[in-house]
Design an enzyme around this catalytic site. Sequence first.
Site, mmCIF file in Angstrom:
data_model
loop_
_atom_site.group_PDB
_atom_site.id
_atom_site.type_symbol
_atom_site.label_atom_id
_atom_site.label_comp_id
_atom_site.label_asym_id
_atom_site.label_seq_id
_atom_site.Cartn_x
_atom_site.Cartn_y
_atom_site.Cartn_z
ATOM 1 N N HIS A 54 35.018 44.531 -15.536
ATOM 2 C CA HIS A 54 35.667 43.530 -14.677
ATOM 3 C C HIS A 54 34.712 42.369 -14.453
ATOM 4 O O HIS A 54 33.539 42.447 -14.789
ATOM 5 C CB HIS A 54 36.168 44.150 -13.374
ATOM 6 C CG HIS A 54 35.101 44.633 -12.435
ATOM 7 N ND1 HIS A 54 34.278 45.704 -12.727
ATOM 8 C CD2 HIS A 54 34.732 44.211 -11.199
ATOM 9 C CE1 HIS A 54 33.453 45.907 -11.711
ATOM 10 N NE2 HIS A 54 33.704 45.008 -10.776
ATOM 11 N N ASP A 58 27.881 41.390 -10.773
ATOM 12 C CA ASP A 58 26.972 42.521 -10.967
ATOM 13 C C ASP A 58 27.373 43.382 -12.179
ATOM 14 O O ASP A 58 26.708 44.367 -12.492
ATOM 15 C CB ASP A 58 26.855 43.375 -9.691
ATOM 16 C CG ASP A 58 28.185 43.902 -9.194
ATOM 17 O OD1 ASP A 58 29.180 43.146 -9.194
ATOM 18 O OD2 ASP A 58 28.241 45.083 -8.799
ATOM 19 N N HIS A 59 28.449 42.986 -12.878
ATOM 20 C CA HIS A 59 28.884 43.699 -14.089
ATOM 21 C C HIS A 59 28.850 42.834 -15.348
ATOM 22 O O HIS A 59 28.822 43.365 -16.453
ATOM 23 C CB HIS A 59 30.283 44.293 -13.873
ATOM 24 C CG HIS A 59 30.311 45.249 -12.727
ATOM 25 N ND1 HIS A 59 30.248 46.616 -12.893
ATOM 26 C CD2 HIS A 59 30.293 45.038 -11.390
ATOM 27 C CE1 HIS A 59 30.217 47.192 -11.696
ATOM 28 N NE2 HIS A 59 30.249 46.260 -10.771
HETATM 29 FE FE FE Z 1 30.209 46.231 -8.669
HETATM 30 ZN ZN ZN Z 2 33.111 44.997 -8.596
#
Ligand code: FE
Ligand code: ZN
Length: 258
Positions: A54, A58-59
Amino acid sequence: MAIIAVPQLTDNFAYLIIDDSSKECGVVDCAEAAKVLDEAKRQGVNLTTVLSTHWHFDHVGGNKDLLAAIPNLRIYGAKAEHGRIPGITDAIDDGDEVRVGGLRGRAIGIPAHTSGHVAYYFPTLKSVFSGDTLFIAGCGRLFEGGAATMLQSLSKLAALPDDTKVYCGHEYTVKNLEFALTLEPGNKILAAKHQWAKQMRREGKWTVPSTIGDEKRFNPFLRTESPEIRANLTRIAPEVDNDNVKIFAKIRELKDRY
Ligand code: FE
Ligand code: ZN
C-alpha cells in the site's frame, strides 16, 4: 526459497523473497533502500522486483532510491491506490499474478486501511504478506474503508490454508496481544502467545511470522464470533447487539483508543 525479514525504520518490516534457482529476489515493501540492498548483497541475490502492499510512506518510501540503484526494477502495486505508489511499473488488480524469478504469487485485494491495499500470496512458499491489514493479533486502522470492508478483507485472508505463514508490516505484536487480553482474558492460547511474544522481544527477536490458523485462535479481529468477546463487548457497549460489523467496529474503536 527463503524469506528474510529486513527491519526498517522503528518497527516496520521489509521482506526479501528469494528464488534460489534464478538467484533473483523481490522485496515486499521498502522504506529504507540501503538496508534492503545490503541484505540482498549479503545473500548473493539480485533484487529485481518490489511488491508494494500500500502507498503509505513507511512501506514505499524506499522505492525511488531502489529504482535509482536498479533502473530496470519492476514495481508492483495496486491500481486502486490511484497512482500513489512511487515508481510503479506494474499496476495490478485483485487476483493478478506476480512473479519473482521463477516464483509465482498472486495479489489479494484487501482494502480498508487504504483503498487499494493488497496482500501477496505465494502458495508454493505457504506464505502471505499482509502489510498493514492483518497484523499478529491485530489489524490495520480504517483510513480509507469502513468496518464492513475491513471484515471482508480479513475474511479473504482467513480463508487461506491454516498453515499459511503470515508476514505482516509491523512489529506490533505485544501491544496487540495485551489489548486482545482485555476482551478475551479467558483465552489460554492468547495468554500463552502473549507470554511467548514478550519473551521473544526480551531476547531481541521478532515475532513474525504467525500463521493463519494461529491468528484465528487469538486475533480478536478474526474472532468477532467468540462468546467471551461478545459478552464483554455487550457489557461495555450494549448497542453492538450481536451484529458482526458493529462488533468489529467497536473492537477497532476500542483499539484506536487503547
Ligand atoms: Fe505501516
Ligand atoms: Zn499503513
